[in-house]
Design a protein around this motif. Structure first.
Motif, mmCIF file in Angstrom:
data_model
loop_
_atom_site.group_PDB
_atom_site.id
_atom_site.type_symbol
_atom_site.label_atom_id
_atom_site.label_comp_id
_atom_site.label_asym_id
_atom_site.label_seq_id
_atom_site.Cartn_x
_atom_site.Cartn_y
_atom_site.Cartn_z
ATOM 1 N N GLU A 82 0.833 -1.288 -0.016
ATOM 2 C CA GLU A 82 -0.028 -0.248 0.334
ATOM 3 C C GLU A 82 0.638 1.128 -0.099
ATOM 4 O OE1 GLU A 82 -2.569 -0.695 2.938
ATOM 5 O OE2 GLU A 82 -3.589 -1.871 2.378
ATOM 6 N N ASP A 83 1.753 1.372 0.916
ATOM 7 C CA ASP A 83 3.183 2.251 0.542
ATOM 8 C C ASP A 83 4.460 1.720 0.340
ATOM 9 O OD1 ASP A 83 3.807 1.417 2.699
ATOM 10 O OD2 ASP A 83 2.516 2.367 4.241
ATOM 11 N N ASN A 86 6.038 -0.268 3.247
ATOM 12 C CA ASN A 86 4.965 -1.841 3.153
ATOM 13 C C ASN A 86 5.832 -2.246 1.858
ATOM 14 O OD1 ASN A 86 3.804 -1.464 5.370
ATOM 15 N ND2 ASN A 86 1.963 -1.080 4.402
#
Length: 153
Positions: A82-83, A86
């Motif tokens: 997700e980002d 991560n």
């Protein structure tokens, strides 16, 4: 009437590179090279010993291979992150797990040989002679061209 494997001999060379150059010359002279075959004879396998295999080298080689696979898997899993944090975590985790499993399997694989092959090597198949063969219908033309090729030096 059966034709010998590859046709009739139109040239014979000591190295594959020489035979390849001869066929390349035929191609440059617009000869129908689809009628040509290179056949290596008197084959032998040459194995060059490159070093001693130790437990440490086996573990290191396994770890390196495992790290590459782990990096690959980590990058694939990172696609779904997700980002950025991560993503980096996925890549690093994959790399470390791959490294650990690679090292373990490298060590176990070496231990399984029980010292029967404590060296690393590379091998290749070589021939003592390479014959350029040609379909009989085109053999005279090929011989004439290869005679000019051999005079060329």
């Amino acid at each position: 009437m059966s034709m010998p494997l590859g046709g009739v001999q139109v040239g014979s060379y000591d190295s594959y590179e020489q035979a390849q150059s001869a066929v390349d010359y035929l191609s440059d002279e617009k000869f129908a090279v689809e009628n040509v075959t290179i056949i290596g004879t008197d084959l032998r396998m040459v194995e060059t010993v490159t070093g001693r295999m130790t437990t440490g080298r086996a573990v290191a080689a396994g770890a390196a291979g495992g790290a590459w696979w782990g990096l690959f898997v980590g990058l694939l899993l990172g696609i779904f992150a997700e980002d950025g944090g991560n993503w980096f975590g996925s890549v690093l985790t994959g790399l470390l797990i791959g490294l650990a499993f690679g090292a373990a399997f490298g060590g176990m694989g070496y231990a399984a040989t029980r010292g029967k092959r404590d060296f690393t090597s590379t091998s290749k198949i070589t021939a003592s002679r390479y014959d350029v063969m040609c379909h009989p219908a085109h053999a005279e033309e090929a011989r004439a061209l290869l005679a000019r090729f051999s005079l060329r030096g």
